[in-house]
Design a protein around this motif. Structure first.
Motif, PDB file in Angstrom:
ATOM      1  N   ASN A   1       0.813  -1.214   0.000  1.00  0.00           N
ATOM      2  CA  ASN A   1       0.000   0.000   0.000  1.00  0.00           C
ATOM      3  C   ASN A   1       0.851   1.270   0.000  1.00  0.00           C
ATOM      4  O   ASN A   1       0.361   2.354   0.335  1.00  0.00           O
ATOM      5  N   GLY A   2       2.128   1.134  -0.347  1.00  0.00           N
ATOM      6  CA  GLY A   2       2.982   2.295  -0.544  1.00  0.00           C
ATOM      7  C   GLY A   2       3.616   2.887   0.695  1.00  0.00           C
ATOM      8  O   GLY A   2       4.180   3.976   0.640  1.00  0.00           O
ATOM      9  N   VAL A   3       3.552   2.181   1.841  1.00  0.00           N
ATOM     10  CA  VAL A   3       4.168   2.678   3.071  1.00  0.00           C
ATOM     11  C   VAL A   3       5.586   2.118   3.172  1.00  0.00           C
ATOM     12  O   VAL A   3       5.792   0.909   3.071  1.00  0.00           O
ATOM     13  N   ASP A   4       6.575   3.001   3.373  1.00  0.00           N
ATOM     14  CA  ASP A   4       7.946   2.561   3.618  1.00  0.00           C
ATOM     15  C   ASP A   4       8.029   2.028   5.042  1.00  0.00           C
ATOM     16  O   ASP A   4       7.412   2.580   5.956  1.00  0.00           O
ATOM     17  N   VAL A   5       8.819   0.969   5.247  1.00  0.00           N
ATOM     18  CA  VAL A   5       8.924   0.342   6.564  1.00  0.00           C
ATOM     19  C   VAL A   5      10.385   0.187   6.964  1.00  0.00           C
ATOM     20  O   VAL A   5      11.211  -0.271   6.181  1.00  0.00           O
ATOM     21  N   LEU A   6      10.654   0.569   8.214  1.00  0.00           N
ATOM     22  CA  LEU A   6      11.932   0.291   8.881  1.00  0.00           C
ATOM     23  C   LEU A   6      11.632  -0.784   9.913  1.00  0.00           C
ATOM     24  O   LEU A   6      10.753  -0.598  10.762  1.00  0.00           O
ATOM     25  N   THR A   7      12.339  -1.907   9.868  1.00  0.00           N
ATOM     26  CA  THR A   7      12.084  -2.991  10.811  1.00  0.00           C
ATOM     27  C   THR A   7      13.388  -3.677  11.182  1.00  0.00           C
ATOM     28  O   THR A   7      14.452  -3.306  10.682  1.00  0.00           O
ATOM     29  N   ASN A   8      13.296  -4.689  12.060  1.00  0.00           N
ATOM     30  CA  ASN A   8      14.515  -5.353  12.518  1.00  0.00           C
ATOM     31  C   ASN A   8      14.253  -6.799  12.922  1.00  0.00           C
ATOM     32  O   ASN A   8      13.122  -7.182  13.191  1.00  0.00           O
ATOM     33  N   MET A   9      15.338  -7.573  12.964  1.00  0.00           N
ATOM     34  CA  MET A   9      15.279  -8.949  13.472  1.00  0.00           C
ATOM     35  C   MET A   9      16.702  -9.445  13.684  1.00  0.00           C
ATOM     36  O   MET A   9      17.660  -8.859  13.190  1.00  0.00           O
ATOM     37  N   ASP A  10      16.838 -10.555  14.423  1.00  0.00           N
ATOM     38  CA  ASP A  10      18.121 -11.221  14.617  1.00  0.00           C
ATOM     39  C   ASP A  10      18.308 -12.269  13.523  1.00  0.00           C
ATOM     40  O   ASP A  10      17.335 -12.860  13.054  1.00  0.00           O
ATOM     41  N   VAL A  11      19.568 -12.552  13.168  1.00  0.00           N
ATOM     42  CA  VAL A  11      19.843 -13.555  12.132  1.00  0.00           C
ATOM     43  C   VAL A  11      19.314 -14.931  12.521  1.00  0.00           C
ATOM     44  O   VAL A  11      18.966 -15.727  11.650  1.00  0.00           O
ATOM     45  N   GLN A  12      19.200 -15.222  13.818  1.00  0.00           N
ATOM     46  CA  GLN A  12      18.703 -16.537  14.250  1.00  0.00           C
ATOM     47  C   GLN A  12      17.280 -16.804  13.778  1.00  0.00           C
ATOM     48  O   GLN A  12      16.833 -17.949  13.749  1.00  0.00           O
ATOM     49  N   HIS A  13      16.566 -15.741  13.397  1.00  0.00           N
ATOM     50  CA  HIS A  13      15.184 -15.898  12.942  1.00  0.00           C
ATOM     51  C   HIS A  13      15.080 -16.190  11.444  1.00  0.00           C
ATOM     52  O   HIS A  13      13.983 -16.424  10.942  1.00  0.00           O
ATOM     53  N   LEU A  14      16.202 -16.206  10.743  1.00  0.00           N
ATOM     54  CA  LEU A  14      16.196 -16.528   9.325  1.00  0.00           C
ATOM     55  C   LEU A  14      15.936 -18.030   9.178  1.00  0.00           C
ATOM     56  O   LEU A  14      16.649 -18.858   9.746  1.00  0.00           O
ATOM     57  N   GLU A  15      14.888 -18.368   8.446  1.00  0.00           N
ATOM     58  CA  GLU A  15      14.426 -19.758   8.359  1.00  0.00           C
ATOM     59  C   GLU A  15      15.528 -20.744   7.965  1.00  0.00           C
ATOM     60  O   GLU A  15      15.633 -21.823   8.537  1.00  0.00           O
TER      61      GLU A  15
END
Length: 170
Positions: free
Chosen positions: A119-133
């Motif tokens: 819907n055109g909203v820019d997003v800044l987000t975060n996660m740890d590498v351990q969460h990469l499948e």
């Protein structure tokens, strides 16, 4: 796609471990964008009892959370529909890999974020590498801990920008 045909920009701050400063850095970037005149809101923020991180939110609009009832208890989740109604230029969202409470419209926060991007909203987000499948089995073999909240590799590959965040050696 939004009326203007522009998909939102996804910037993912990827950390090697919890506590390395992903959320703090994300909020610093949000403050900088706001100072540059961008319309920035916080869609979801988890302070983890870190006052210095809470302090970085000062002056940023924080959207209310959605109340979700599950098995007789009330939980708070990100309110994707409220973000869409507000339609900021940039939305800051903590914990990309989060699993939403059953009864939420989507199972995972990364799915909510994809709706915002579409819907055109820019997003800044975060996660740890351990969460990469793709690293799930490796993390389990090395640490003996099975990570339950994972993000498919293809979702991370869709990010427009991935920035590694780590503590300085000292």
């Amino acid at each position: 796609m939004p009326e203007n045909g522009r998909r939102g920009h996804l910037k993912l701050l990827l950390g090697y471990a919890a506590g390395v400063g992903k959320t703090y850095r994300m909020l610093e970037e949000a403050q900088k964008l706001k100072q540059e005149g961008m319309d920035v809101v916080i869609g979801y923020f988890e302070p983890h009892s870190r006052q210095a991180t809470v302090d970085v939110t000062e002056g940023l609009e924080m959207l209310p959370r959605q109340k979700v009832f599950y098995r007789g208890s009330q939980f708070e989740e990100m309110d994707t529909e409220a973000i869409l109604r507000r339609h900021p230029q940039v939305c800051v969202i903590d914990e990309f890999a989060h699993t939403n409470v059953p009864g939420s419209e989507r199972a995972k926060r990364w799915e909510d974020i994809r709706v915002l991007l579409d819907n055109g909203v820019d997003v800044l987000t975060n996660m740890d590498v351990q969460h990469l499948e793709s690293l799930n089995d490796t993390v389990w073999q090395v640490s003996g801990v099975r990570v339950r909240e994972t993000v498919p590799d293809w979702v991370v590959k869709e990010a427009d920008e991935v920035v590694m965040v780590d503590l300085r050696p000292q």
